[in-house]
Design an enzyme around this catalytic site. Sequence first.
Site, PDB file in Angstrom:
ATOM      1  N   GLU A  50     -33.526 -16.576  35.383  1.00  0.00           N
ATOM      2  CA  GLU A  50     -32.449 -17.547  35.598  1.00  0.00           C
ATOM      3  C   GLU A  50     -32.024 -17.580  37.058  1.00  0.00           C
ATOM      4  O   GLU A  50     -32.140 -16.578  37.775  1.00  0.00           O
ATOM      5  CB  GLU A  50     -31.217 -17.241  34.736  1.00  0.00           C
ATOM      6  N   THR A  51     -31.532 -18.736  37.454  1.00  0.00           N
ATOM      7  CA  THR A  51     -30.914 -18.941  38.765  1.00  0.00           C
ATOM      8  C   THR A  51     -29.568 -19.621  38.536  1.00  0.00           C
ATOM      9  O   THR A  51     -29.459 -20.542  37.718  1.00  0.00           O
ATOM     10  CB  THR A  51     -31.797 -19.819  39.666  1.00  0.00           C
TER      11      THR A  51
END
Length: 317
Positions: A50-51
């Site tokens: 994830e970002t």
Amino acid sequence: MVTHLKFVTLDVFTTTPFKGNPLGIVHLPPGSHISQTQKQTIAREFNLSETVFVHDVDPSNDSDPHSRRIDIFMTSRELPFAGHPTIGTANYLHVQGIKKLITKAGPIPIRFSSEEGIVSAAIPHDTHLNSRVFGDIESTLRVASLHPTSEIRSAELEAPLFSIVNGMTFALVCLPCLDLLSKVSPGAFPCAPRDVIDAGWSETFIARYYYVLIGTSLSGSGARTVKLRTRMMEERIEDSATGSAACALASFLALREYSETQILFEITQGVELGRRSDIVVEVRVEVGEDGKKRVKEVQLGGKARQIMEGTLVVPPV
């Protein structure tokens, strides 16, 4: 026009560099207009599980200086909520006085324990136990997507399908020992979510969360602590720490397996990847007038360590 964005990376659910679960955090300056496509392109460039995109606010015009809006992206899609991005971002922003993160799943209050050095977040929850398991539709499953080891396959077919919020669902696969846990691996999900998940809940991210009970204890005051080892598998990757899955598992066990109304879960994940992650989940349950147990509160906790910082080029529109 914004051409560059500041970013940092953190290792989450650890204080040891290059352990835990990596996370990218990108700052979006006040007034910047970055499209969904551009955010998705940046998340693919980081190529992490994830970002997070943090919407920064002009300090001279900040109506709520203790809150920040965030967007959470996988490499392929945006998520309404995810645990390790929430804890990582909470660790990163708490030194700025941020006490609440606003996600697509709702506001998430955060708090910091100076004694333990752990940031915890009150996780939004709308739990749902699916009415079916894979075994109910076994004849229609992609057989190759189930584990070839019979004991693991049987556990997969019987695994409850449990949502922590609408849009985040996990097959909670209970295994009897660490030897079997060591044999699981990424792989395609055995069916489309709509083929097994209840109506109204099938538009969801879904993955397999394998777990082994390591031990459980009661303190003198009657508080229960449960220790678990886990692994989370998607089609192509194994995640070294999955806060949303940990919250789903802890909530399910608190509702179905234990009688206490407050239980602490200590979950270790990522050992097999060489990226040990230590996740803490505290679940409070209540009994309604109808006699049914419900999740009242879920607190997800952990530490984090900053690893990198820099700037990135904004992708073209």
